[in-house]
Design a protein around this motif. Structure first.
Motif, mmCIF file in Angstrom:
data_model
loop_
_atom_site.group_PDB
_atom_site.id
_atom_site.type_symbol
_atom_site.label_atom_id
_atom_site.label_comp_id
_atom_site.label_asym_id
_atom_site.label_seq_id
_atom_site.Cartn_x
_atom_site.Cartn_y
_atom_site.Cartn_z
ATOM 1 N N ALA A 16 0.891 -1.176 -0.339
ATOM 2 C CA ALA A 16 0.309 -0.438 -0.329
ATOM 3 C C ALA A 16 0.787 1.426 0.303
ATOM 4 C CB ALA A 16 -0.876 0.040 1.541
ATOM 5 N N TRP A 17 2.007 1.321 0.636
ATOM 6 C CA TRP A 17 2.948 2.247 0.734
ATOM 7 C C TRP A 17 3.605 2.685 -0.847
ATOM 8 C CZ3 TRP A 17 8.593 2.081 2.575
ATOM 9 C CH2 TRP A 17 8.985 3.441 2.377
ATOM 10 N N PRO A 22 -6.269 0.100 1.342
ATOM 11 C CA PRO A 22 -6.516 -1.021 1.431
ATOM 12 C C PRO A 22 -7.998 -1.643 1.370
ATOM 13 C CG PRO A 22 -4.990 -0.412 2.601
ATOM 14 C CD PRO A 22 -4.666 0.871 2.623
ATOM 15 N N ALA A 23 -8.809 -0.094 2.565
ATOM 16 C CA ALA A 23 -10.549 -0.408 2.110
ATOM 17 C C ALA A 23 -10.895 0.104 1.018
ATOM 18 C CB ALA A 23 -11.265 0.116 3.750
ATOM 19 N N VAL A 24 -10.330 0.346 0.254
ATOM 20 C CA VAL A 24 -11.083 0.341 -1.081
ATOM 21 C C VAL A 24 -10.358 0.189 -2.060
ATOM 22 C CG1 VAL A 24 -12.013 2.934 -2.314
ATOM 23 C CG2 VAL A 24 -11.893 3.033 -0.315
ATOM 24 N N ASP A 25 -8.707 0.367 -2.559
ATOM 25 C CA ASP A 25 -9.273 -0.412 -4.209
ATOM 26 C C ASP A 25 -8.741 -1.838 -3.708
ATOM 27 O OD1 ASP A 25 -8.333 2.535 -5.124
ATOM 28 O OD2 ASP A 25 -6.696 3.554 -3.307
ATOM 29 N N LEU A 26 -7.981 -2.214 -2.530
ATOM 30 C CA LEU A 26 -8.170 -3.650 -2.251
ATOM 31 C C LEU A 26 -9.037 -4.380 -2.155
ATOM 32 C CD1 LEU A 26 -5.499 -6.134 -2.229
ATOM 33 C CD2 LEU A 26 -5.080 -5.458 0.244
ATOM 34 N N ILE A 71 -10.322 -7.566 -3.989
ATOM 35 C CA ILE A 71 -9.265 -8.265 -3.940
ATOM 36 C C ILE A 71 -9.167 -9.348 -2.641
ATOM 37 C CG2 ILE A 71 -7.167 -9.473 -3.770
ATOM 38 C CD1 ILE A 71 -6.375 -7.549 -6.280
ATOM 39 N N ALA A 72 -9.071 -8.702 -1.655
ATOM 40 C CA ALA A 72 -9.775 -8.729 -0.549
ATOM 41 C C ALA A 72 -10.818 -10.088 -0.042
ATOM 42 C CB ALA A 72 -9.256 -7.918 0.621
ATOM 43 N N ARG A 73 -11.365 -9.780 -0.756
ATOM 44 C CA ARG A 73 -13.002 -10.141 -0.405
ATOM 45 C C ARG A 73 -13.032 -11.778 -0.701
ATOM 46 N NH1 ARG A 73 -17.452 -4.827 -1.237
ATOM 47 N NH2 ARG A 73 -17.888 -4.686 1.261
ATOM 48 N N ARG A 74 -12.406 -11.373 -2.186
ATOM 49 C CA ARG A 74 -11.774 -12.301 -3.315
ATOM 50 C C ARG A 74 -11.284 -13.428 -1.908
ATOM 51 N NH1 ARG A 74 -13.272 -15.948 -5.444
ATOM 52 N NH2 ARG A 74 -12.505 -16.673 -7.242
ATOM 53 N N LEU A 107 -10.189 -2.072 5.891
ATOM 54 C CA LEU A 107 -10.444 -3.379 5.040
ATOM 55 C C LEU A 107 -10.303 -4.283 6.690
ATOM 56 C CD1 LEU A 107 -10.053 -4.746 2.727
ATOM 57 C CD2 LEU A 107 -7.440 -5.320 3.626
ATOM 58 N N LEU A 108 -10.519 -3.888 7.599
ATOM 59 C CA LEU A 108 -11.016 -4.895 8.300
ATOM 60 C C LEU A 108 -12.962 -5.148 8.816
ATOM 61 C CD1 LEU A 108 -8.139 -5.585 10.987
ATOM 62 C CD2 LEU A 108 -8.945 -7.601 9.336
#
Length: 286
Positions: free
Chosen positions: A139-140, A146-150, A153-156, A180-181
């Protein structure tokens, strides 16, 4: 058993065979291999890294995070008079080839930049076709929330039970792992380098969230920071890693001796050390 949960395939510096030799010399059984995100990183004197460690400690952490975040400009890392190109599209195919050649030694994670328009295609190819076991995001360096762009993929990953290893940025947006969490409460999340650049201020959230962990990899840390992380979080929340090859450099080439010492010297039981060295990671793998 020892598993290195965080190392990079930097072919300009180290070959898979070099890694295997270093692992054999140290008694490291397996390695999570990640695509490289950068050009050659010169060795940084520890006194320079120590300045950043101190800036990221309470009460100077807000200032330290601003300095840390400001090092990324125009898709490059600029620090100490050095400019390092950041790769927007990591080479996961190279990682897959190495892991396929040495299946008993390397575990492949897909390194994904979620800001690319084909990020989900990269994920599906890596996971469904190549059988990769998790996802690494930065992310850096790639400057995303992470809570928007990721989130897609995070949900998958949440659906498939795959862990996500993420290196956080220092801004509210790039360090937004809590958001994100909240959106993916079952996501298996590992915060790289003891949750740099937040360290202590992130650890309470890590401790309270069932599926959130930290790894203790890399030159960003030292023995004292590793002890503090284990003391604050408990051995159940900490995962061993190296962030090789840069953190493994030594006069003889590459060695685990310094990185391993941080965990071997911890005032914990052998059972707790086993959790750090391999059991905590193994529980997260599909």
């Amino acid at each position: 058993m020892i598993v290195d949960a965080h190392a990079h395939l930097d072919l300009h510096e180290i070959t898979p065979e070099d890694y295997v030799r270093a692992m054999d010399a140290a008694g490291v059984d397996k390695m999570v291999l990640l695509a490289s995100l950068n050009g050659v990183i010169p060795t940084t004197p520890d006194w320079q890294i120590e300045i950043m460690r101190r800036l990221l400690a309470f009460p100077l952490q807000p200032l330290g995070r601003r300095i840390y975040e400001s090092m990324i400009r125009g898709g490059r890392l600029r620090a100490g008079g050095v400019t390092i190109e950041i790769r927007r599209e990591p080479d996961n195919d190279a990682v897959h080839r190495v892991a396929s050649r040495y299946p008993d030694r390397f575990l492949a994670f897909a390194t994904i930049n979620p800001k690319l328009p084909n990020a989900m295609e990269v994920f599906e190819r890596a996971v469904e076709e190549q059988g990769m076991l998790g996802v690494k995001c930065h992310a850096w360096w790639h400057q995303f929330d992470p809570a928007v762009d990721l989130l897609p993929i995070a949900r998958r990953c949440e659906e498939k039970g795959l862990p996500v290893l993420i290196h956080l940025g220092g801004a509210v947006r790039t360090g937004n792992f809590r958001g994100l969490l909240e959106r993916c409460p079952r996501l298996k999340l590992i915060l790289a380098h003891a949750a740099i650049p937040f360290f202590h201020t992130a650890w309470q959230t890590v401790k309270e969230h069932k599926s959130c962990f930290v790894d203790i990899s890399g030159s960003y840390l030292n023995a004292a920071l590793v002890r503090n992380a284990v003391r604050a979080l408990g051995a159940d929340k900490v995962i061993f890693g190296s962030d090789g090859p840069v953190s493994l450099r030594c006069d003889r080439g590459h060695s685990y001796s310094r990185i391993l010492r941080w965990t071997l010297d911890l005032p914990v039981s052998d059972r707790e050390r086993e959790k750090i060295f391999h059991q905590n990671l193994e529980k997260l793998l599909p």
